[in-house]
Design a protein around this motif. Structure first.
Motif, PDB file in Angstrom:
ATOM      1  N   GLY A 110      90.221  25.651  58.301  1.00 41.64           N
ATOM      2  CA  GLY A 110      89.915  24.226  57.979  1.00 41.64           C
ATOM      3  C   GLY A 110      88.720  23.963  57.666  1.00 41.64           C
ATOM      4  N   SER A 111      88.216  22.622  57.499  1.00 44.06           N
ATOM      5  CA  SER A 111      87.041  22.173  57.299  1.00 44.06           C
ATOM      6  C   SER A 111      85.767  21.947  58.454  1.00 44.06           C
ATOM      7  CB  SER A 111      87.140  20.850  56.602  1.00 44.06           C
ATOM      8  OG  SER A 111      87.589  19.884  57.390  1.00 44.06           O
ATOM      9  N   THR A 112      86.458  22.375  59.490  1.00 44.52           N
ATOM     10  CA  THR A 112      85.409  22.388  60.616  1.00 44.52           C
ATOM     11  C   THR A 112      84.999  23.571  61.232  1.00 44.52           C
ATOM     12  OG1 THR A 112      86.895  20.679  61.432  1.00 44.52           O
ATOM     13  CG2 THR A 112      85.342  21.749  63.167  1.00 44.52           C
ATOM     14  N   ALA A 113      83.604  23.923  61.120  1.00 43.85           N
ATOM     15  CA  ALA A 113      82.930  25.003  61.413  1.00 43.85           C
ATOM     16  C   ALA A 113      82.342  25.005  62.844  1.00 43.85           C
ATOM     17  CB  ALA A 113      81.789  25.208  60.540  1.00 43.85           C
ATOM     18  N   ASP A 114      82.261  23.816  63.293  1.00 47.20           N
ATOM     19  CA  ASP A 114      81.717  23.640  64.992  1.00 47.20           C
ATOM     20  C   ASP A 114      81.685  22.370  65.141  1.00 47.20           C
ATOM     21  OD1 ASP A 114      80.423  24.286  67.141  1.00 47.20           O
ATOM     22  OD2 ASP A 114      78.276  24.499  66.214  1.00 47.20           O
ATOM     23  N   LEU A 115      81.785  21.875  66.485  1.00 50.11           N
ATOM     24  CA  LEU A 115      81.710  20.725  67.005  1.00 50.11           C
ATOM     25  C   LEU A 115      81.043  20.696  68.290  1.00 50.11           C
ATOM     26  CD1 LEU A 115      84.974  20.021  69.146  1.00 50.11           C
ATOM     27  CD2 LEU A 115      84.523  22.424  68.016  1.00 50.11           C
ATOM     28  N   ALA A 116      80.424  19.405  68.658  1.00 52.27           N
ATOM     29  CA  ALA A 116      79.530  19.346  69.544  1.00 52.27           C
ATOM     30  C   ALA A 116      79.353  17.747  69.943  1.00 52.27           C
ATOM     31  CB  ALA A 116      78.285  19.955  69.277  1.00 52.27           C
ATOM     32  N   TRP A 117      79.213  17.445  71.469  1.00 52.87           N
ATOM     33  CA  TRP A 117      78.769  16.364  71.851  1.00 52.87           C
ATOM     34  C   TRP A 117      77.146  16.076  71.513  1.00 52.87           C
ATOM     35  CZ3 TRP A 117      81.801  12.431  73.271  1.00 52.87           C
ATOM     36  CH2 TRP A 117      83.040  12.886  73.658  1.00 52.87           C
ATOM     37  N   LEU A 118      76.653  15.332  70.509  1.00 54.84           N
ATOM     38  CA  LEU A 118      75.335  15.284  70.360  1.00 54.84           C
ATOM     39  C   LEU A 118      74.573  13.890  70.647  1.00 54.84           C
ATOM     40  CD1 LEU A 118      75.562  16.904  66.613  1.00 54.84           C
ATOM     41  CD2 LEU A 118      74.957  17.985  68.762  1.00 54.84           C
ATOM     42  N   PRO A 119      73.573  13.949  71.163  1.00 60.39           N
ATOM     43  CA  PRO A 119      72.853  12.780  71.567  1.00 60.39           C
ATOM     44  C   PRO A 119      72.746  11.866  70.509  1.00 60.39           C
ATOM     45  CG  PRO A 119      71.637  14.585  72.323  1.00 60.39           C
ATOM     46  CD  PRO A 119      72.562  14.913  71.348  1.00 60.39           C
ATOM     47  N   LEU A 120      73.180  10.490  70.736  1.00 65.18           N
ATOM     48  CA  LEU A 120      73.309   9.556  69.838  1.00 65.18           C
ATOM     49  C   LEU A 120      72.007   9.288  69.441  1.00 65.18           C
ATOM     50  CD1 LEU A 120      74.840   7.337  68.079  1.00 65.18           C
ATOM     51  CD2 LEU A 120      74.558   5.818  69.961  1.00 65.18           C
ATOM     52  N   ALA A 121      70.768   9.306  70.125  1.00 62.65           N
ATOM     53  CA  ALA A 121      69.546   8.971  69.916  1.00 62.65           C
ATOM     54  C   ALA A 121      68.843   9.841  69.216  1.00 62.65           C
ATOM     55  CB  ALA A 121      68.553   8.644  71.232  1.00 62.65           C
ATOM     56  N   ASP A 122      69.353  11.040  69.107  1.00 59.69           N
ATOM     57  CA  ASP A 122      68.581  12.392  68.159  1.00 59.69           C
ATOM     58  C   ASP A 122      69.094  12.562  67.010  1.00 59.69           C
ATOM     59  OD1 ASP A 122      67.098  12.412  70.668  1.00 59.69           O
ATOM     60  OD2 ASP A 122      68.043  14.200  71.371  1.00 59.69           O
ATOM     61  N   LEU A 123      70.144  11.701  66.698  1.00 59.89           N
ATOM     62  CA  LEU A 123      70.968  12.073  65.465  1.00 59.89           C
ATOM     63  C   LEU A 123      70.008  11.673  64.130  1.00 59.89           C
ATOM     64  CD1 LEU A 123      74.498  11.203  66.124  1.00 59.89           C
ATOM     65  CD2 LEU A 123      73.730  13.477  65.815  1.00 59.89           C
ATOM     66  N   ASP A 124      69.828  12.863  63.234  1.00 57.76           N
ATOM     67  CA  ASP A 124      69.040  12.525  62.167  1.00 57.76           C
ATOM     68  C   ASP A 124      70.044  12.216  60.742  1.00 57.76           C
ATOM     69  OD1 ASP A 124      67.636  12.850  59.534  1.00 57.76           O
ATOM     70  OD2 ASP A 124      67.014  14.968  60.035  1.00 57.76           O
ATOM     71  N   PRO A 125      69.789  10.996  60.305  1.00 57.33           N
ATOM     72  CA  PRO A 125      70.750  10.520  59.198  1.00 57.33           C
ATOM     73  C   PRO A 125      71.006  11.571  57.906  1.00 57.33           C
ATOM     74  CG  PRO A 125      69.257   8.721  59.767  1.00 57.33           C
ATOM     75  CD  PRO A 125      68.978   9.969  60.516  1.00 57.33           C
ATOM     76  N   SER A 126      69.901  12.253  57.733  1.00 56.48           N
ATOM     77  CA  SER A 126      69.975  13.113  56.521  1.00 56.48           C
ATOM     78  C   SER A 126      70.922  14.495  56.904  1.00 56.48           C
ATOM     79  CB  SER A 126      68.524  13.863  56.262  1.00 56.48           C
ATOM     80  OG  SER A 126      68.150  14.619  57.282  1.00 56.48           O
ATOM     81  N   ALA A 127      71.323  14.648  58.212  1.00 56.16           N
ATOM     82  CA  ALA A 127      72.097  15.688  58.450  1.00 56.16           C
ATOM     83  C   ALA A 127      73.701  15.292  58.767  1.00 56.16           C
ATOM     84  CB  ALA A 127      71.737  16.251  59.723  1.00 56.16           C
ATOM     85  N   LEU A 128      73.962  14.023  58.340  1.00 57.82           N
ATOM     86  CA  LEU A 128      75.107  13.397  58.632  1.00 57.82           C
ATOM     87  C   LEU A 128      75.882  13.039  57.438  1.00 57.82           C
ATOM     88  CD1 LEU A 128      74.046  10.879  61.520  1.00 57.82           C
ATOM     89  CD2 LEU A 128      74.896  13.086  61.887  1.00 57.82           C
ATOM     90  N   THR A 129      77.232  12.926  57.328  1.00 60.44           N
ATOM     91  CA  THR A 129      78.036  12.521  56.108  1.00 60.44           C
ATOM     92  C   THR A 129      77.746  10.904  56.092  1.00 60.44           C
ATOM     93  OG1 THR A 129      79.955  12.230  57.300  1.00 60.44           O
ATOM     94  CG2 THR A 129      79.611  14.117  56.273  1.00 60.44           C
ATOM     95  N   PRO A 130      78.210  10.293  54.803  1.00 56.12           N
ATOM     96  CA  PRO A 130      77.739   8.860  54.686  1.00 56.12           C
ATOM     97  C   PRO A 130      78.821   7.926  55.856  1.00 56.12           C
ATOM     98  CG  PRO A 130      77.813   9.751  52.537  1.00 56.12           C
ATOM     99  CD  PRO A 130      78.118  10.740  53.463  1.00 56.12           C
ATOM    100  N   PRO A 131      79.909   8.360  55.894  1.00 61.89           N
ATOM    101  CA  PRO A 131      80.680   7.560  57.011  1.00 61.89           C
ATOM    102  C   PRO A 131      80.188   7.714  58.480  1.00 61.89           C
ATOM    103  CG  PRO A 131      81.987   8.876  55.562  1.00 61.89           C
ATOM    104  CD  PRO A 131      80.911   9.408  55.273  1.00 61.89           C
TER     105      PRO A 131
END
Length: 144
Positions: A110-131
């Motif tokens: 499928g389209s999922t390679a990995d999953l994780a609980w990630l700290p909201l404060a540390d998320l880099d917008p350039s590493a995220l999809t637009p939604p």
């Protein structure tokens, strides 16, 4: 141009060190957004499928977790281009409550390679999809 309606879940875990958001990392099989980006669990709604049922199916496939409840937060539209296809996307964002249990990807190829609980404060917008960028901004601002 192809159109797609998708249901995405916002699952937040409150921890002593801050809020964590459950995200999936996209594989090369992702039809809409590029591989390696972090994305909200969820995906396309099949013909005749209800949005909350699609969200529950996608959460099971991508995270191995059951959906306890879901509340619609917002709908937004996006345009994307990948693999020679231009997409018009309608994204339905839900606050998702999950059944406890371990995280695991249950779908194969499928389209999922990995999953994780990630700290909201540390998320880099350039590493995220637009939604996902929009969801993170809404969570950080307190709108959701």
């Amino acid at each position: 141009m192809r159109a797609r309606v998708s249901a995405y879940g916002i699952a937040v875990e409150r921890r002593a060190d801050g809020d964590h958001l459950l995200l999936t990392r996209l594989s090369g099989a992702s039809p809409v957004f590029g591989p390696g980006l972090w994305h909200l669990p969820g995906g396309g709604i099949d013909p005749g499928e209800q949005p909350d049922a699609a969200l529950a199916r996608e959460f099971h496939e991508e995270t191995g977790r059951g959906l306890r409840d879901a509340r619609l937060l917002e709908a937004r539209t996006y345009a994307a281009h990948r693999l020679g296809v231009t997409w018009h996307l309608v994204a339905l964002f839900y606050r998702a409550g999950l059944v406890p249990g371990p995280l695991r990807i249950t779908e194969t190829d499928g389209s999922t390679a990995d999953l994780a609980w990630l700290p909201l404060a540390d998320l880099d917008p350039s590493a995220l999809t637009p939604p996902t960028r929009d969801a993170v901004a809404a969570l950080r601002s307190g709108r959701w």
